[in-house]
Design a protein around this motif. Structure first.
Motif, PDB file in Angstrom:
ATOM      1  N   LEU A   1       0.853  -1.187   0.000  1.00 39.43           N
ATOM      2  CA  LEU A   1       0.000   0.000   0.000  1.00 39.43           C
ATOM      3  C   LEU A   1       0.886   1.232   0.000  1.00 39.43           C
ATOM      4  O   LEU A   1       1.722   1.414   0.893  1.00 39.43           O
ATOM      5  CB  LEU A   1      -0.904   0.045   1.237  1.00 39.43           C
ATOM      6  CG  LEU A   1      -2.148  -0.847   1.304  1.00 39.43           C
ATOM      7  CD1 LEU A   1      -1.740  -2.317   1.441  1.00 39.43           C
ATOM      8  CD2 LEU A   1      -3.030  -0.453   2.474  1.00 39.43           C
ATOM      9  N   ALA A   2       0.716   2.070  -0.997  1.00 36.49           N
ATOM     10  CA  ALA A   2       1.435   3.343  -1.043  1.00 36.49           C
ATOM     11  C   ALA A   2       0.627   4.375  -0.269  1.00 36.49           C
ATOM     12  O   ALA A   2      -0.537   4.615  -0.569  1.00 36.49           O
ATOM     13  CB  ALA A   2       1.637   3.795  -2.486  1.00 36.49           C
TER      14      ALA A   2
ATOM     15  N   PRO B   1      10.217  10.710  -2.255  1.00 34.74           N
ATOM     16  CA  PRO B   1      10.238   9.956  -0.995  1.00 34.74           C
ATOM     17  C   PRO B   1       8.830   9.465  -0.657  1.00 34.74           C
ATOM     18  O   PRO B   1       7.876  10.247  -0.638  1.00 34.74           O
ATOM     19  CB  PRO B   1      10.749  10.984   0.017  1.00 34.74           C
ATOM     20  CG  PRO B   1      11.608  11.899  -0.804  1.00 34.74           C
ATOM     21  CD  PRO B   1      10.903  12.007  -2.131  1.00 34.74           C
ATOM     22  N   ALA B   2       8.705   8.163  -0.420  1.00 35.17           N
ATOM     23  CA  ALA B   2       7.381   7.556  -0.308  1.00 35.17           C
ATOM     24  C   ALA B   2       7.266   6.696   0.938  1.00 35.17           C
ATOM     25  O   ALA B   2       8.133   5.877   1.217  1.00 35.17           O
ATOM     26  CB  ALA B   2       7.102   6.699  -1.549  1.00 35.17           C
TER      27      ALA B   2
ATOM     28  N   GLN C   1       4.399   8.569  -4.914  1.00 31.50           N
ATOM     29  CA  GLN C   1       4.269   8.404  -6.359  1.00 31.50           C
ATOM     30  C   GLN C   1       5.030   7.135  -6.727  1.00 31.50           C
ATOM     31  O   GLN C   1       6.163   7.170  -7.168  1.00 31.50           O
ATOM     32  CB  GLN C   1       4.824   9.617  -7.104  1.00 31.50           C
ATOM     33  CG  GLN C   1       4.060  10.909  -6.842  1.00 31.50           C
ATOM     34  CD  GLN C   1       4.630  12.085  -7.608  1.00 31.50           C
ATOM     35  OE1 GLN C   1       5.293  11.910  -8.638  1.00 31.50           O
ATOM     36  NE2 GLN C   1       4.386  13.289  -7.127  1.00 31.50           N
ATOM     37  N   THR C   2       4.368   6.024  -6.508  1.00 35.68           N
ATOM     38  CA  THR C   2       5.019   4.730  -6.643  1.00 35.68           C
ATOM     39  C   THR C   2       4.370   3.909  -7.743  1.00 35.68           C
ATOM     40  O   THR C   2       3.140   3.903  -7.881  1.00 35.68           O
ATOM     41  CB  THR C   2       4.937   3.948  -5.310  1.00 35.68           C
ATOM     42  OG1 THR C   2       5.574   4.711  -4.296  1.00 35.68           O
ATOM     43  CG2 THR C   2       5.611   2.594  -5.425  1.00 35.68           C
ATOM     44  N   GLU C   3       5.202   3.218  -8.515  1.00 41.40           N
ATOM     45  CA  GLU C   3       4.725   2.303  -9.534  1.00 41.40           C
ATOM     46  C   GLU C   3       5.280   0.917  -9.243  1.00 41.40           C
ATOM     47  O   GLU C   3       6.434   0.771  -8.858  1.00 41.40           O
ATOM     48  CB  GLU C   3       5.173   2.748 -10.927  1.00 41.40           C
ATOM     49  CG  GLU C   3       4.569   4.074 -11.366  1.00 41.40           C
ATOM     50  CD  GLU C   3       5.066   4.504 -12.740  1.00 41.40           C
ATOM     51  OE1 GLU C   3       5.869   3.746 -13.343  1.00 41.40           O
ATOM     52  OE2 GLU C   3       4.672   5.583 -13.197  1.00 41.40           O
ATOM     53  N   VAL C   4       4.442  -0.091  -9.409  1.00 39.30           N
ATOM     54  CA  VAL C   4       4.859  -1.481  -9.280  1.00 39.30           C
ATOM     55  C   VAL C   4       4.559  -2.168 -10.601  1.00 39.30           C
ATOM     56  O   VAL C   4       3.410  -2.183 -11.053  1.00 39.30           O
ATOM     57  CB  VAL C   4       4.143  -2.191  -8.122  1.00 39.30           C
ATOM     58  CG1 VAL C   4       4.536  -3.662  -8.075  1.00 39.30           C
ATOM     59  CG2 VAL C   4       4.476  -1.516  -6.796  1.00 39.30           C
TER      60      VAL C   4
ATOM     61  N   GLY D   1       5.192  -1.036 -13.432  1.00 42.52           N
ATOM     62  CA  GLY D   1       4.702  -0.021 -14.352  1.00 42.52           C
ATOM     63  C   GLY D   1       3.318   0.509 -14.057  1.00 42.52           C
ATOM     64  O   GLY D   1       2.825   1.378 -14.778  1.00 42.52           O
ATOM     65  N   GLN D   2       2.673   0.023 -12.990  1.00 42.58           N
ATOM     66  CA  GLN D   2       1.328   0.482 -12.636  1.00 42.58           C
ATOM     67  C   GLN D   2       1.390   1.374 -11.405  1.00 42.58           C
ATOM     68  O   GLN D   2       1.959   0.986 -10.379  1.00 42.58           O
ATOM     69  CB  GLN D   2       0.408  -0.710 -12.343  1.00 42.58           C
ATOM     70  CG  GLN D   2       0.133  -1.602 -13.545  1.00 42.58           C
ATOM     71  CD  GLN D   2      -0.793  -2.748 -13.176  1.00 42.58           C
ATOM     72  OE1 GLN D   2      -0.521  -3.511 -12.258  1.00 42.58           O
ATOM     73  NE2 GLN D   2      -1.901  -2.871 -13.896  1.00 42.58           N
ATOM     74  N   HIS D   3       0.779   2.560 -11.516  1.00 40.38           N
ATOM     75  CA  HIS D   3       0.723   3.471 -10.377  1.00 40.38           C
ATOM     76  C   HIS D   3      -0.149   2.876  -9.278  1.00 40.38           C
ATOM     77  O   HIS D   3      -1.228   2.346  -9.537  1.00 40.38           O
ATOM     78  CB  HIS D   3       0.150   4.820 -10.809  1.00 40.38           C
ATOM     79  CG  HIS D   3      -0.051   5.775  -9.676  1.00 40.38           C
ATOM     80  ND1 HIS D   3       0.994   6.384  -9.004  1.00 40.38           N
ATOM     81  CD2 HIS D   3      -1.198   6.221  -9.073  1.00 40.38           C
ATOM     82  CE1 HIS D   3       0.514   7.159  -8.054  1.00 40.38           C
ATOM     83  NE2 HIS D   3      -0.807   7.087  -8.076  1.00 40.38           N
ATOM     84  N   VAL D   4       0.322   2.944  -8.029  1.00 39.87           N
ATOM     85  CA  VAL D   4      -0.436   2.444  -6.893  1.00 39.87           C
ATOM     86  C   VAL D   4      -1.147   3.625  -6.253  1.00 39.87           C
ATOM     87  O   VAL D   4      -0.536   4.428  -5.545  1.00 39.87           O
ATOM     88  CB  VAL D   4       0.467   1.734  -5.861  1.00 39.87           C
ATOM     89  CG1 VAL D   4      -0.382   1.127  -4.745  1.00 39.87           C
ATOM     90  CG2 VAL D   4       1.309   0.659  -6.531  1.00 39.87           C
ATOM     91  N   GLY D   5      -2.457   3.746  -6.498  1.00 42.48           N
ATOM     92  CA  GLY D   5      -3.229   4.871  -5.999  1.00 42.48           C
ATOM     93  C   GLY D   5      -3.887   4.584  -4.666  1.00 42.48           C
ATOM     94  O   GLY D   5      -3.750   3.491  -4.092  1.00 42.48           O
TER      95      GLY D   5
END
Length: 294
Positions: free
Chosen positions: A35-36, A70-71, A41-44, A46-50
């Motif tokens: 969970l972001a 920084p996340a 602003q994290t991608e796993v 190539g998919q953004h984790v909203g």
């Protein structure tokens, strides 16, 4: 970084620098959920984790991540067998979905509930390192958290099976009968309370209406009242050497502070006072603010 290993689930609250590229995979026989937290602003892969998404990782499947700023994040590691055992009792959940790595689109509320539960457990453990010492507390927390994760899968798959069109509606008394039966199983540690819609075969709205008609309260409130009375009965019959933590863990309590506040509000004294009176052989009065059981 904050790590809490509870056996069937492992919780991690951490922060990545930026920009950071990383890769990894859950261990064999373990699933993971990422969970972001807000501001990330994290991608796993190539998919953004909203905020309405959980990045789901199947055992041994490697993923690649990228953090632009920084996340802060939460990571939940769950035993494969625990999820499979729970999934077997959920109508409409395809077990094969659990083995697909990728983002699960759920709802901001559901994801926030999962994040809140994880953070609360970490905070409780920081304040009291022995909070999860009892196996009952660990099992209850693991069951509740894994049930929420499975609900995310159901939301991602569409409307839960219990609300499908074409299924004849259950009479409200039957809904309540099944609901109480599930609640009693939950109190015995045989099921997670949060699975109640699937165990009953009714939507949450139908459950709420049925319980409100008969008891004037929602199923969750009914469950809390029943659990408090069960804990009270166990405290009153305690033997020397029994502890509040040990007794409460039998009923799936892992947040002792919250439970103690509810107990005092209902019965007019703290659980520790109830236990002390029982072990000391004194009658356990409920006090002027006690609430009569429905």
């Amino acid at each position: 970084m904050n790590l809490l290993d509870l056996g069937e689930v492992i919780l991690l609250h951490g922060m990545d620098g930026a920009p950071v590229v990383y890769r990894g995979a859950p261990l064999a026989s373990r699933f993971a959920a990422y969970l972001a937290l807000p501001g990330s602003q994290t991608e796993v892969d190539g998919q953004h984790v909203g905020e309405a998404e959980v990045s789901w990782l199947a055992p041994r499947i490697e993923v690649h991540g990228f953090t632009r700023v920084p996340a802060r994040f939460l990571c939940i590691d769950v035993a494969e067998q625990l999820l499979l055992d729970q999934a077997a009792h959920i109508d409409g959940l395809e077990v094969s979905r659990l083995y697909r790595t990728g983002n699960i689109t759920s709802s901001p509320t559901m994801v926030a509930d999962i994040g809140g539960m994880v953070r609360r457990a970490l905070d409780i453990h920081d304040r009291d390192p022995e909070a999860f010492a009892q196996a009952g507390a660990r099992r209850a927390f693991a069951a509740q958290l894994s049930a929420l994760l499975l609900q995310c899968h159901l939301q991602a798959a569409g409307e839960p099976a219990v609300a499908r069109r074409g299924r004849p509606p259950l009479p409200r008394r039957e809904i309540v009968r099944r609901g109480i039966e599930h609640i009693q199983r939950s109190l015995r540690g045989e099921a997670a309370f949060s699975d109640i819609p699937f165990a009953v075969g009714a939507s949450q709205r139908s459950l709420n209406r049925a319980f409100d008609d008969l008891f004037g309260m929602a199923p969750h409130q009914f469950y809390l009242v029943e659990r408090l009375h069960a804990i009270r009965s166990a405290l009153r019959s305690a033997a020397p050497g029994d502890t509040v933590t040990g007794i409460c863990s039998r009923f799936g309590v892992w947040d002792l502070g919250r439970m103690a506040a509810l107990y005092a509000r209902m019965f007019g004294l703290q659980p520790a006072q109830e236990l002390s009176r029982a072990v000391g052989g004194k009658p356990s009065a409920t006090g002027a603010t006690s609430t009569r059981r429905r």
